[in-house]
Design an enzyme around this catalytic site. Structure first.
Site, PDB file in Angstrom:
ATOM      1  N   HIS A 163      39.311  41.085  29.988  1.00 12.15           N
ATOM      2  CA  HIS A 163      38.866  40.766  31.352  1.00 12.15           C
ATOM      3  C   HIS A 163      39.123  42.001  32.220  1.00 12.15           C
ATOM      4  O   HIS A 163      40.130  42.689  32.023  1.00 12.15           O
ATOM      5  CB  HIS A 163      39.697  39.630  31.971  1.00 12.15           C
ATOM      6  N   CYS A 257      46.191  36.601  36.475  1.00  9.74           N
ATOM      7  CA  CYS A 257      45.466  35.530  35.775  1.00  9.74           C
ATOM      8  C   CYS A 257      45.831  34.157  36.331  1.00  9.74           C
ATOM      9  O   CYS A 257      45.016  33.237  36.308  1.00  9.74           O
ATOM     10  CB  CYS A 257      45.797  35.531  34.285  1.00  9.74           C
TER      11      CYS A 257
END
Ligand code: ARG
Length: 264
Positions: A163, A257
């Protein structure tokens, strides 16, 4: 400036499947430890004066703690997530529902695969968007049209940094910190030209998910193990707040996250 974050308590956290190289289901993870570490992160935000809202965790969705992936919220517009892996698919509608239930009427289901703020990072003038492992480049276009903000595509090339938010974080609305090795040569050039004053992180700090940090422009909440990066940030005048999220890292996640920023 005070921020508003959405978080999800890791009540059902586990490492039960492997969808990134950090995850080892045979080794598992300790949920109690993860909850304690997550509480520390939440308290750190609250002590900084930030507002934290909570979404109810759902049994059977062990990765739902990673709220950053749930949506992208810019100027009160909510661009819904559409997950790459079936294991996380149900999280997209759950997060979107939280927003519509809380009065965000400009919420939109995505037509293309994207994992929210995992791959979209918002600065003052641009939204940086990762692709290569999760978010599809077609979602970058869709987000640009929906948000009315320029979206800059960045190509991720190292599976450990699947990511964008594992390889780069905004220090404020104009500056970023990143690990160049996570990006293709062309995207490294783009980053150099957009951010000549970036803080460059080394591989050691990237390998403990040190780039998965959250800055409010003054304070940087960052994985405790990222030692060099913390030193450099202090040298640059930032106040560093180290947190230990080692148990959540077993699923491939860090402070960012666990944190979805709600920008009204
Ligand atoms: N196990 C999760 C996954 O692979 C971790 C997500 C981490 N989130 C993030 N914003 N990088 O999808």
């Amino acid at each position: 400036m005070t921020r508003h974050y959405l978080m999800c308590r890791p009540d059902y956290f586990a490492v039960e499947y492997a969808i990134n190289p950090w995850m080892h289901p045979e080794a598992g993870a300790d949920r109690e430890v993860a909850i304690r570490q997550w509480e520390t992160l939440k308290s750190a935000y609250e002590e900084l004066g930030h507002r934290v809202s909570l979404i109810d965790p759902i049994e059977g969705l062990p990765d739902m703690v990673f709220a950053a992936n749930g949506a992208l919220v810019v100027g009160g517009r909510v661009y819904g997530a559409r997950f790459t892996h079936k294991e996380r698919a149900a999280e997209g509608p759950a997060y979107l529902k939280w927003f519509t239930d809380h009065g965000y009427d400009r919420a939109r289901e995505a037509s293309f695969t994207n994992e929210g703020e995992g791959d979209f990072l918002t600065l003052d003038q641009v939204v940086l968007a990762g692709t290569g492992f999760r978010t599809d480049i077609t979602a970058h276009k869709e987000a640009q049209e929906f948000l009315g903000r320029p979206v800059v595509t960045l190509q991720l090339v190292d599976p450990r940094f699947y990511h964008l938010d594992t390889a780069l974080f905004p220090l404020n609305g104009r500056r970023v910190a990143y690990f160049p090795g996570a990006f293709s040569p062309g995207s490294q050039e783009v980053l150099r030209s957009l951010f000549p004053d970036a803080v460059i992180a080394d591989e050691d700090d990237a390998s403990v998910l040190g780039l998965n940090a959250v800055s409010d422009g003054t304070h940087v909440v960052i994985n405790a193990e990222a030692g060099n990066l913390q030193l450099e940030l202090k040298r640059q005048g930032f106040e560093v707040i180290p947190v230990d999220l080692s148990e959540l890292r077993k699923a491939g996640g860090g402070p960012k996250c666990c944190t979805l920023e709600i920008r009204e």
